[in-house]
Design an enzyme around this catalytic site. Structure first.
Site, PDB file in Angstrom:
ATOM      1  N   HIS A  14      59.300   7.853  92.565  1.00 47.71           N
ATOM      2  CA  HIS A  14      60.373   7.452  92.373  1.00 47.71           C
ATOM      3  C   HIS A  14      60.887   7.846  91.095  1.00 47.71           C
ATOM      4  O   HIS A  14      60.418   7.245  90.161  1.00 47.71           O
ATOM      5  CB  HIS A  14      60.263   5.727  92.698  1.00 47.71           C
ATOM      6  CG  HIS A  14      61.737   4.858  92.128  1.00 47.71           C
ATOM      7  ND1 HIS A  14      61.596   3.977  92.769  1.00 47.71           N
ATOM      8  CD2 HIS A  14      62.690   5.542  91.639  1.00 47.71           C
ATOM      9  CE1 HIS A  14      63.245   3.387  92.270  1.00 47.71           C
ATOM     10  NE2 HIS A  14      63.607   4.347  91.577  1.00 47.71           N
ATOM     11  N   HIS A  16      64.491   9.895  89.522  1.00 48.73           N
ATOM     12  CA  HIS A  16      65.729  10.550  89.641  1.00 48.73           C
ATOM     13  C   HIS A  16      65.786  11.378  88.636  1.00 48.73           C
ATOM     14  O   HIS A  16      65.616  11.384  87.305  1.00 48.73           O
ATOM     15  CB  HIS A  16      66.779   9.586  89.224  1.00 48.73           C
ATOM     16  CG  HIS A  16      66.768   8.339  90.067  1.00 48.73           C
ATOM     17  ND1 HIS A  16      67.511   7.918  90.937  1.00 48.73           N
ATOM     18  CD2 HIS A  16      65.802   7.126  90.099  1.00 48.73           C
ATOM     19  CE1 HIS A  16      67.302   7.118  91.757  1.00 48.73           C
ATOM     20  NE2 HIS A  16      66.308   6.321  91.010  1.00 48.73           N
ATOM     21  N   HIS A 194      66.617   2.125  97.720  1.00 53.83           N
ATOM     22  CA  HIS A 194      66.383   1.012  96.629  1.00 53.83           C
ATOM     23  C   HIS A 194      66.880  -0.311  96.994  1.00 53.83           C
ATOM     24  O   HIS A 194      67.963  -0.295  97.895  1.00 53.83           O
ATOM     25  CB  HIS A 194      67.331   1.424  95.518  1.00 53.83           C
ATOM     26  CG  HIS A 194      66.982   2.458  94.604  1.00 53.83           C
ATOM     27  ND1 HIS A 194      66.573   3.793  95.130  1.00 53.83           N
ATOM     28  CD2 HIS A 194      66.704   2.332  93.209  1.00 53.83           C
ATOM     29  CE1 HIS A 194      66.179   4.343  93.937  1.00 53.83           C
ATOM     30  NE2 HIS A 194      66.329   3.804  92.865  1.00 53.83           N
ATOM     31  N   GLU A 197      65.890  -4.706  93.720  1.00 50.82           N
ATOM     32  CA  GLU A 197      65.728  -4.426  92.323  1.00 50.82           C
ATOM     33  C   GLU A 197      66.276  -5.537  91.541  1.00 50.82           C
ATOM     34  O   GLU A 197      65.672  -6.294  90.915  1.00 50.82           O
ATOM     35  CB  GLU A 197      66.492  -3.050  92.051  1.00 50.82           C
ATOM     36  CG  GLU A 197      66.243  -2.526  90.416  1.00 50.82           C
ATOM     37  CD  GLU A 197      67.018  -1.321  90.319  1.00 50.82           C
ATOM     38  OE1 GLU A 197      67.739  -0.789  90.900  1.00 50.82           O
ATOM     39  OE2 GLU A 197      66.720  -0.731  89.088  1.00 50.82           O
ATOM     40  N   ASP A 275      61.263   6.256  87.352  1.00 49.69           N
ATOM     41  CA  ASP A 275      62.546   6.236  87.559  1.00 49.69           C
ATOM     42  C   ASP A 275      63.387   6.914  87.000  1.00 49.69           C
ATOM     43  O   ASP A 275      64.029   8.130  87.489  1.00 49.69           O
ATOM     44  CB  ASP A 275      62.875   4.522  87.589  1.00 49.69           C
ATOM     45  CG  ASP A 275      64.119   4.252  88.034  1.00 49.69           C
ATOM     46  OD1 ASP A 275      64.724   4.690  89.051  1.00 49.69           O
ATOM     47  OD2 ASP A 275      64.466   2.794  87.954  1.00 49.69           O
TER      48      ASP A 275
HETATM   49  N1  ADE Z   1      69.919   5.556  89.796  1.00 47.83           N
HETATM   50  C1  ADE Z   1      69.016   5.684  89.040  1.00 47.83           C
HETATM   51  N2  ADE Z   1      68.249   4.949  88.588  1.00 47.83           N
HETATM   52  C2  ADE Z   1      68.506   3.781  89.356  1.00 47.83           C
HETATM   53  C3  ADE Z   1      67.960   2.622  89.724  1.00 47.83           C
HETATM   54  N3  ADE Z   1      67.000   2.211  88.708  1.00 47.83           N
HETATM   55  N4  ADE Z   1      68.747   1.598  90.409  1.00 47.83           N
HETATM   56  C4  ADE Z   1      69.541   1.976  91.275  1.00 47.83           C
HETATM   57  N5  ADE Z   1      70.057   3.662  90.928  1.00 47.83           N
HETATM   58  C5  ADE Z   1      69.460   4.183  90.265  1.00 47.83           C
HETATM   59 ZN    ZN Z   2      65.643   4.579  91.084  1.00 44.05          ZN
END
Ligand code: ADE
Ligand code: ZN
Length: 333
Positions: A14, A16, A194, A197, A275
């Protein structure tokens, strides 16, 4: 413990790529591309990384991504992340990228995916770091925009392993993307989203029932629903949890309140991930260290988290076994 956690072989599931844009690289790319940043210095930019919630972060994150313009920029961004993987013994990665963040600014889809996948191919050739690239849809945009992005990806299906769903969870539940996920599934792509969260446990249930996802990103709010936790355990549905992200975005008020180790001990297949490490204060080792410092994570728990990262990756069975064997060897030493 820091040495033990850093040298432990692990996978990241996970991450980005846009969230690995360190302030120093942001300034360098801004300079290279003649872009004016609304900050005078790296220090001033870093001082702005004080988020009250997910949306606060996303606003800065999309702004930061504006400096990414050329294929070389995407290559350099990805390569910088790979250097962190090398330093922290991350041997398999399944990074996300958000094509719409770039195509909506007029950057061609090809520019983005070619830069990223060339860097990942080089990392595999030079360091043996294996990967599976995941393309995410921005959930604050429309279903039609997601379909358009999927169409743009069609000539590049050899470069991506799966589809994800990210951005603002509140107000954009999984149901909005049921049809586009069904199409991606028809094409043989793996699916993640996702969910849970900032949004409720129901989003995790809907991601499973409506989107038919193979793995949940975050999912920490699942613990509000004991029946759901039972289902995650029974069906071995993995959660890609991001401890530093969760405290930085106030999903948990403090790391000592994080539920990851309770879920691990109750049998949920949780993993540790970073993340958006450039924004949240650390990469994989820092995330593991935070669990050690605030939750007293044991070596056995750390090893189980690393084992989960391999077992619940999208790598081939052969590659999973190879990575699990490396981890067993590490455990013996
Ligand atoms: N894009 C990048 N990080 C994210 C996150 N933690 N939650 C949702 N979208 C994201
Ligand atoms: Zn994320």
């Amino acid at each position: 413990m820091e040495n033990f956690l850093n040298a432990m072989p692990k996978a990241e599931l996970h991450l980005h790529l846009e969230g690995t844009l360190e302030p120093e690289l942001m300034f360098k790319l801004a300079d290279r591309n003649g872009i004016e940043l609304p900050y005078d210095s790296v220090e001033q930019l870093k001082a702005a990384y004080d988020f009250g919630n997910l949306q606060d972060f996303l606003d800065l994150y999309y702004q930061g991504a504006n400096v990414l313009q050329t294929e070389q920029d995407f290559y350099d961004l990805t390569w910088a992340y790979i250097e962190h993987c090398r330093a922290q013994h991350v041997i398999h990665v399944e990074p996300f990228f958000d094509p719409q963040t770039h195509t909506d600014r007029g950057i061609p889809f090809e520019t983005v995916i070619n830069g990223i996948s060339r860097a990942l191919d080089d990392a595999k050739a030079r360091f043996g770091i294996t990967y599976g690239l995941i393309m995410c849809f921005l959930r604050h945009l429309s279903e039609a925009a997601a379909f358009e992005t999927l169409k743009q990806a069609e000539p590049h299906l050899d470069k991506i392993i799966g589809i994800g769903l990210d951005s603002s969870e509140k107000g954009h539940p999984p149901a909005k993307f049921e049809r586009v996920f069904a199409k991606a599934r028809e094409w043989g792509l793996l699916l993640v989203a996702h969910a849970g969260e900032e949004g409720p446990a129901q989003n995790v249930i809907d991601a499973l029932d409506l989107l038919h996802i193979n793995r949940i990103d975050h999912g920490v709010r699942a613990s509000d629903d004991p029946e759901l936790i039972k289902r995650l355990i029974e069906d071995k549905i993995a959660l890609t949890v991001c401890p530093l992200s969760n405290t930085r975005l106030k999903v948990f008020s403090d790391m000592s309140k994080h539920n990851i180790l309770d879920m691990l001990d109750s049998g949920v297949k949780v993993t540790v991930n970073s993340d958006d490490p450039a924004y949240f204060g650390g990469y994989m080792t820092e995330n593991f260290m935070a669990l050690y410092r605030s939750l007293n994570m044991s070596k056995e728990q750390a090893l189980e988290l690393a084992r989960n990262s391999f077992e619940y990756s999208f790598a081939s069975r052969e590659r999973k076994d190879e990575m699990l064997a490396l981890l067993s060897q590490y455990q013996m030493t």
